[in-house]
Design an enzyme around this catalytic site. Structure first.
Site, mmCIF file in Angstrom:
data_model
loop_
_atom_site.group_PDB
_atom_site.id
_atom_site.type_symbol
_atom_site.label_atom_id
_atom_site.label_comp_id
_atom_site.label_asym_id
_atom_site.label_seq_id
_atom_site.Cartn_x
_atom_site.Cartn_y
_atom_site.Cartn_z
ATOM 1 N N ARG A 61 0.913 -1.336 0.097
ATOM 2 C CA ARG A 61 -0.092 -0.043 0.091
ATOM 3 C C ARG A 61 0.890 1.353 0.135
ATOM 4 O O ARG A 61 0.836 2.281 -0.679
ATOM 5 C CB ARG A 61 -1.048 0.002 1.297
ATOM 6 C CG ARG A 61 -1.859 1.197 1.379
ATOM 7 C CD ARG A 61 -3.028 1.072 2.414
ATOM 8 N NE ARG A 61 -3.924 2.085 2.477
ATOM 9 C CZ ARG A 61 -3.973 2.662 3.631
ATOM 10 N NH1 ARG A 61 -3.559 2.479 4.683
ATOM 11 N NH2 ARG A 61 -4.907 3.714 3.498
ATOM 12 N N HIS A 65 0.825 4.474 -2.483
ATOM 13 C CA HIS A 65 0.418 5.953 -1.959
ATOM 14 C C HIS A 65 1.562 6.461 -2.622
ATOM 15 O O HIS A 65 1.431 7.912 -2.768
ATOM 16 C CB HIS A 65 0.290 5.957 -0.455
ATOM 17 C CG HIS A 65 -1.175 5.346 -0.033
ATOM 18 N ND1 HIS A 65 -1.767 5.825 1.080
ATOM 19 C CD2 HIS A 65 -1.792 4.582 -0.709
ATOM 20 C CE1 HIS A 65 -2.952 5.206 1.046
ATOM 21 N NE2 HIS A 65 -3.141 4.645 -0.072
ATOM 22 N N ASP A 66 2.997 6.179 -2.405
ATOM 23 C CA ASP A 66 3.989 6.938 -2.951
ATOM 24 C C ASP A 66 3.966 7.266 -4.570
ATOM 25 O O ASP A 66 3.766 8.648 -4.844
ATOM 26 C CB ASP A 66 5.198 6.070 -2.658
ATOM 27 C CG ASP A 66 6.479 7.100 -3.155
ATOM 28 O OD1 ASP A 66 6.406 8.356 -3.172
ATOM 29 O OD2 ASP A 66 7.369 6.469 -3.474
ATOM 30 N N VAL A 69 0.994 10.159 -5.581
ATOM 31 C CA VAL A 69 1.152 11.480 -5.107
ATOM 32 C C VAL A 69 2.648 11.851 -5.536
ATOM 33 O O VAL A 69 3.694 11.485 -4.999
ATOM 34 C CB VAL A 69 0.909 11.447 -3.655
ATOM 35 C CG1 VAL A 69 0.994 13.049 -3.172
ATOM 36 C CG2 VAL A 69 -0.243 10.985 -3.153
ATOM 37 N N ASN A 93 -3.258 8.631 5.097
ATOM 38 C CA ASN A 93 -2.060 7.905 5.499
ATOM 39 C C ASN A 93 -1.788 7.734 6.868
ATOM 40 O O ASN A 93 -1.212 6.676 7.589
ATOM 41 C CB ASN A 93 -0.649 8.463 5.008
ATOM 42 C CG ASN A 93 -0.678 8.479 3.352
ATOM 43 O OD1 ASN A 93 -1.211 7.420 2.972
ATOM 44 N ND2 ASN A 93 -0.163 9.562 2.900
ATOM 45 N N HIS A 192 -6.385 -5.819 -2.120
ATOM 46 C CA HIS A 192 -7.223 -5.545 -1.146
ATOM 47 C C HIS A 192 -7.679 -7.149 -0.767
ATOM 48 O O HIS A 192 -8.423 -7.490 -0.094
ATOM 49 C CB HIS A 192 -8.727 -4.892 -1.430
ATOM 50 C CG HIS A 192 -8.299 -3.421 -1.308
ATOM 51 N ND1 HIS A 192 -9.097 -2.493 -1.405
ATOM 52 C CD2 HIS A 192 -7.107 -2.677 -1.186
ATOM 53 C CE1 HIS A 192 -8.561 -1.232 -1.426
ATOM 54 N NE2 HIS A 192 -7.470 -1.381 -1.300
HETATM 55 C C1 HEM Z 1 -8.749 1.594 -6.133
HETATM 56 C C2 HEM Z 1 -8.569 2.475 -5.360
HETATM 57 C C3 HEM Z 1 -8.199 2.145 -3.895
HETATM 58 C C4 HEM Z 1 -8.948 2.730 -2.836
HETATM 59 C C5 HEM Z 1 -10.006 3.550 -2.862
HETATM 60 C C6 HEM Z 1 -8.146 2.110 -1.639
HETATM 61 C C7 HEM Z 1 -8.424 2.558 -0.334
HETATM 62 C C8 HEM Z 1 -7.964 1.595 0.617
HETATM 63 C C9 HEM Z 1 -8.391 1.909 2.187
HETATM 64 C C10 HEM Z 1 -9.465 2.812 2.372
HETATM 65 C C11 HEM Z 1 -7.686 0.984 3.001
HETATM 66 C C12 HEM Z 1 -7.879 0.822 4.286
HETATM 67 C C13 HEM Z 1 -7.243 1.926 5.267
HETATM 68 C C14 HEM Z 1 -7.562 1.756 6.645
HETATM 69 O O1 HEM Z 1 -8.756 2.305 6.943
HETATM 70 O O2 HEM Z 1 -6.930 1.210 7.264
HETATM 71 C C15 HEM Z 1 -6.784 0.454 2.049
HETATM 72 C C16 HEM Z 1 -6.125 -0.596 2.483
HETATM 73 C C17 HEM Z 1 -5.131 -1.188 1.772
HETATM 74 N N1 HEM Z 1 -4.773 -0.985 0.333
HETATM 75 FE FE1 HEM Z 1 -5.982 0.277 -0.854
HETATM 76 N N2 HEM Z 1 -7.176 1.464 -2.158
HETATM 77 C C18 HEM Z 1 -7.135 1.295 -3.334
HETATM 78 C C19 HEM Z 1 -6.342 0.701 -4.254
HETATM 79 C C20 HEM Z 1 -5.109 -0.006 -3.980
HETATM 80 C C21 HEM Z 1 -4.058 -0.388 -4.658
HETATM 81 C C22 HEM Z 1 -3.904 -0.110 -6.316
HETATM 82 C C23 HEM Z 1 -3.186 -1.066 -3.834
HETATM 83 C C24 HEM Z 1 -1.726 -1.854 -4.154
HETATM 84 C C25 HEM Z 1 -1.403 -2.041 -5.414
HETATM 85 C C26 HEM Z 1 -3.719 -1.163 -2.296
HETATM 86 C C27 HEM Z 1 -3.306 -1.675 -1.507
HETATM 87 C C28 HEM Z 1 -3.811 -1.778 -0.255
HETATM 88 C C29 HEM Z 1 -3.549 -2.597 0.781
HETATM 89 C C30 HEM Z 1 -2.376 -3.814 0.720
HETATM 90 C C31 HEM Z 1 -4.150 -2.380 2.080
HETATM 91 C C32 HEM Z 1 -4.190 -2.876 3.599
HETATM 92 C C33 HEM Z 1 -3.094 -2.219 4.219
HETATM 93 C C34 HEM Z 1 -2.654 -2.889 5.574
HETATM 94 O O3 HEM Z 1 -3.276 -3.750 5.951
HETATM 95 O O4 HEM Z 1 -1.735 -1.949 6.132
HETATM 96 N N3 HEM Z 1 -5.026 -0.292 -2.547
HETATM 97 N N4 HEM Z 1 -7.000 0.826 0.541
#
Ligand code: HEM
Ligand code: NAG
Length: 329
Positions: A61, A65-66, A69, A93, A192
């Site tokens: 993730r 995010h890097d 932005v 973040n 996800h």
């Molecule tokens: C498509 C649009 C995306 C949205 C709107 C989105 C949004 C989010 C949100 C809201 C969370 C949870 C944050 C929290 O409340 O703790 C999350 C977690 C995560 N996202 Fe996304 N995300 C997107 C795309 C991506 C992409 C492209 C990747 C990587 C290739 C990614 C990798 C992850 C991972 C691995 C987590 C879990 C992080 C953790 O457990 O520490 N996401 N994302």
């Protein structure tokens, strides 16, 4: 339309988009100048994941995010200063982004081997790749040679990252602005399949969806009931806490295509997840990804390489940071 106008329009469309410069990055970039670099990162990442698998999700993730932005320039790693709140501080973040210490540890060991050679942005790209291998047996070569930026601005985060409340059209537009296709957007959302989300990122789906529906009708009812046991109603005075739940119910530490199957069962956690199945433009891509895990894995690898080349700094641009949290003197 005349060919000339057509070319003009495509030129304008392209110049408004992010630059995907994989051509200026090279596989094996550190082979002769710091041969231990990739091994050090892999070893550090594997050690961290063995301790806490959640860190693998955090690193994947963090790379996303890097890159979204200011390009993949390690701007997400910079700490805020007295004058400047950095990307890290933005609610997207903070406090949810995790794995910063893993990058610090890898960087410290790499610096001891070859000072001022290996960028923080490359270390993060390697770390995301190593996490995908550790958690999903997905392997790809990371073209490297990124340099680190000297700027990180909190306000730029909301302008560039997609929101968990976005619908498929908004997500498509956001990824297109970064030079990534609709298919790549759906493919990358498969990340996800691992990790967690805080309840605050989706609790309106459970408690206050809209005027006629208190809960999101596109979410499985039993799933809603389960989530309500994990996530307190946001208006509850005692609920200053913001618990986390797995983004994918089945196998939260396994990076695989199960995520897409949960969408078909209306068990996508975020609106931005479920919309991929609800929206006709992406539903067929979701269906395709449910079929063969290895095909999705190969598409994921290719899409990660493309994401990793968004607006990179190369050559004499930027710098090689000594400490990933601060710009050089
Ligand atoms: C498509 C649009 C995306 C949205 C709107 C989105 C949004 C989010 C949100 C809201 C969370 C949870 C944050 C929290 O409340 O703790 C999350 C977690 C995560 N996202 Fe996304 N995300 C997107 C795309 C991506 C992409 C492209 C990747 C990587 C290739 C990614 C990798 C992850 C991972 C691995 C987590 C879990 C992080 C953790 O457990 O520490 N996401 N994302
Ligand atoms: C609430 O959401 C449902 C399902 O998306 C929709 O059909 C309905 O029109 C919405 N109602 C209002 C008042 O927005």
């Amino acid at each position: 339309m005349a060919l000339r106008d057509c070319l003009l329009i495509s030129f304008l469309a392209i110049s408004a988009m992010a630059q995907l410069s994989s051509a200026s990055l090279k596989a094996g970039y550190y082979q002769s100048i710091c041969p231990a670099a990739e091994n050090i990162v892999r070893h550090t990442v594997n050690k961290a994941i063995a301790r806490n698998p959640g860190l693998g999700a955090g690193l994947i993730r963090m790379h996303f995010h890097d890159c979204f932005v200011r390009g993949c320039d390690a701007s997400v790693l910079l700490d805020s200063t007295a004058e400047n709140p950095s990307e890290k501080q933005h609610p997207a973040n903070n406090p949810s982004l995790q794995g910063f210490e893993v990058i610090d540890e890898a960087k410290a060991i790499v610096e001891a081997h070859c000072p001022s050679i290996v960028s923080c942005s490359d270390i993060l790209a390697f770390a995301a790749r190593d996490s995908a291998f550790n958690l999903g047996r997905i392997y790809y070569t990371v073209p490297a040679g990124r340099r680190d930026g000297r700027v990180s601005i909190e306000d730029e985060v909301s302008q560039n990252l997609p929101r968990p409340t976005s619908n498929a059209q908004e997500l498509e537009k956001n990824f297109l602005q970064k030079g990534l296709s609709l298919d790549e957007m759906v493919t990358l959302s498969g990340a996800h399949s691992i990790g967690v989300s805080h309840c605050s990122s989706f609790s309106t789906r459970l408690y206050s969806f809209n005027a006629t529906h208190p809960q999101d009708p596109s979410m499985d009812r039993a799933f809603v009931a389960y989530l309500k046991t994990r996530c307190p109603r946001p208006s509850n005075a005692k609920s200053n806490t913001d618990p986390t739940v797995p983004l994918e119910v089945g196998t939260p530490n396994r990076l695989d295509n199960t995520y897409y199957k949960t969408l078909r069962h209306h068990k996508g956690l975020l609106t931005s997840d479920q919309t991929l199945f609800t929206s006709p433009s992406t539903a067929k891509l979701v269906r395709k990804n449910t079929k063969h895990n290895s095909e999705w894995g190969m598409k994921f690898a290719a899409a990660m390489v493309r994401m990793g080349s968004i607006d990179v700094l190369t050559g004499t641009q930027g710098e090689i940071r000594k400490n990933c949290r601060v710009v050089n003197w």
